[in-house]
Enzyme design. Structure first.
Site, mmCIF file in Angstrom:
data_model
loop_
_atom_site.group_PDB
_atom_site.id
_atom_site.type_symbol
_atom_site.label_atom_id
_atom_site.label_comp_id
_atom_site.label_asym_id
_atom_site.label_seq_id
_atom_site.Cartn_x
_atom_site.Cartn_y
_atom_site.Cartn_z
ATOM 1 N N VAL A 87 0.797 -1.227 0.000
ATOM 2 C CA VAL A 87 0.000 0.000 0.000
ATOM 3 C C VAL A 87 0.833 1.282 0.000
ATOM 4 O O VAL A 87 0.290 2.366 -0.193
ATOM 5 C CB VAL A 87 -0.961 0.037 1.215
ATOM 6 C CG1 VAL A 87 -1.991 -1.073 1.115
ATOM 7 C CG2 VAL A 87 -0.198 -0.046 2.534
ATOM 8 N N TYR A 88 2.141 1.176 0.221
ATOM 9 C CA TYR A 88 2.960 2.384 0.214
ATOM 10 C C TYR A 88 2.990 2.969 -1.200
ATOM 11 O O TYR A 88 3.464 2.326 -2.141
ATOM 12 C CB TYR A 88 4.390 2.097 0.676
ATOM 13 C CG TYR A 88 4.539 1.699 2.132
ATOM 14 C CD1 TYR A 88 3.476 1.795 3.024
ATOM 15 C CD2 TYR A 88 5.745 1.222 2.617
ATOM 16 C CE1 TYR A 88 3.615 1.432 4.344
ATOM 17 C CE2 TYR A 88 5.897 0.852 3.948
ATOM 18 C CZ TYR A 88 4.826 0.960 4.809
ATOM 19 O OH TYR A 88 4.960 0.594 6.132
ATOM 20 N N SER A 89 2.470 4.185 -1.317
ATOM 21 C CA SER A 89 2.404 4.875 -2.606
ATOM 22 C C SER A 89 1.733 4.011 -3.669
ATOM 23 O O SER A 89 2.128 4.000 -4.841
ATOM 24 C CB SER A 89 3.798 5.315 -3.076
ATOM 25 O OG SER A 89 4.258 6.385 -2.291
ATOM 26 N N LEU A 90 0.713 3.275 -3.236
ATOM 27 C CA LEU A 90 -0.116 2.481 -4.163
ATOM 28 C C LEU A 90 0.726 1.523 -4.997
ATOM 29 O O LEU A 90 0.484 1.322 -6.191
ATOM 30 C CB LEU A 90 -0.916 3.418 -5.080
ATOM 31 C CG LEU A 90 -1.760 4.493 -4.373
ATOM 32 C CD1 LEU A 90 -2.466 5.384 -5.382
ATOM 33 C CD2 LEU A 90 -2.758 3.844 -3.432
#
Length: 368
Positions: A87-90
């Protein structure tokens, strides 16, 4: 004091410190990850600043070229573990990290996570077999690798039976897609329920607990640290600087910095009363005068002395920040200095922990 089993790994680098033209010797310590056979560096690099897409753009916007330079510095210093999450920066954090490790996969340990929502579909969330299998394949593709060294559930999924979660992780370990498993943001009962299922069925045991822990956030000590000692889980500490509050920018009697990422990053963490932060920073400043170290280095070194801690995930938007964080290793605070910091950061514990600490320590001793 019980601490993660460790050894020292010496690496001399000609890299210059941000404030000095002299080469420095960095002595990186390697520690066992919980009760596993995996050795990890005492410091790991968090890649939440990689990518800079969506809500996490406030953390940083490091691109592949900048990321490769940061990894060069880390590897020179013996820092070989790099932490990310889908989920970090999609997904961009994983992609940028994958670009940065290209050609040197055998020299690094990759840690990533999944469970949080990643897509609009009904199965794009949680720890179901459906979501985990899809999430792992997607992470491997973005990272450009065939395996993940440490995979962690990013949060507890109360709607998926632990038998389904752990049997899926067992399949992934047997397939060689992941090597070690851990969790993040679990409560004590979440962990014990999962570990009992793993023991009953012979599924892989969690060996890592990626947890929030800092001088201004010591909740980990109440229950999760004793559990880690008892069950053999190593703490992989995130936000060891208390959401940026322990960087030296916040001090009693001084105006808060006008240009700072602190308001944006602090919103991700729990509120902390200003007076508590100032009291802790006052104590750190006293120790800084005695040691010649920075606020950041002292806050990190204190954590490295705590039981169960296997590695601290440090963040860095640039080379100067990274080099300062690397200065947290190779030395140790004295017992008196640790006691001073302990006293300044102490808070009243919730029930039943305050009761256990005050009335039954002869049979139920605290972990620290």
């Amino acid at each position: 004091m019980v601490r993660a089993e460790s050894l020292r790994y010496h690496r001399t680098t000609e890299a210059r410190a941000a404030t000095s033209a002299q080469p420095r010797s960095i002595s990186m310590e390697y520690r066992r990850l919980g009760r596993s056979g995996l050795m990890v560096p005492a410091l790991s690099l968090g890649t939440g600043t990689f990518g800079g897409v969506g809500r996490l753009a406030a953390w940083g916007t490091t691109d592949a070229t900048e990321a490769r330079r940061l990894l060069d510095i880390c590897l020179e210093a013996g820092v070989s573990m790099f932490d990310t999450a889908d989920v970090y920066s999609l997904g961009e954090s994983e992609r940028v990290l994958g670009e940065a490790i290209k050609g040197r996969r055998d020299k690094v340990l990759v840690s990533t996570k999944a469970t949080f929502r990643f897509g609009d579909g009904p199965n794009d969330i949680g720890s179901s077999r459906q979501h985990l299998l899809a999430a792992i394949d997607a992470s491997l593709n973005r990272l450009g690798t065939d395996y993940i060294d440490l995979f962690q559930l990013h949060g507890f999924d109360a709607f998926t039976p632990p038998e389904e979660v752990l049997s899926t992780l067992d399949v992934l370990v047997r397939a060689g897609k992941i090597r070690y498993v851990g969790v993040s943001n679990f409560s004590g009962w979440h962990l014990m329920k999962s570990l009992s299922v793993a023991d009953k069925h012979g599924f892989p045991r969690y060996v890592a607990n990626q947890t929030y822990y800092s001088l201004i956030g010591r909740d980990y000590e109440w229950e999760l640290m004793p559990l880690g000692l008892d069950q053999g889980l190593g703490a992989v500490v995130w936000s060891p600087l208390g959401w940026g509050r322990l960087t030296g920018k916040l001090r009693r009697g001084q105006p808060k910095p006008e240009v700072s990422r602190l308001p944006k990053t602090a919103e991700f963490g729990p509120p902390v009363p200003d007076e508590h932060v100032y009291r802790v920073v006052d104590a750190i400043d006293e120790v800084a005068k005695e040691t010649g170290k920075s606020v950041t280095q002292i806050a990190l070194n204190w954590l490295l002395q705590r039981p169960t801690v296997s590695t601290l995930i440090i963040g860095a938007r640039n080379e100067a920040q990274l080099r300062e964080n690397l200065g947290a290793v190779g030395w140790s605070l004295t017992k008196d200095q640790i006691a001073k910091l302990d006293a300044a950061s102490k808070v009243t514990l919730p029930y039943p922990y305050w009761h256990q600490r005050t009335t039954f320590t002869d049979r139920n001793p605290p972990a620290v």
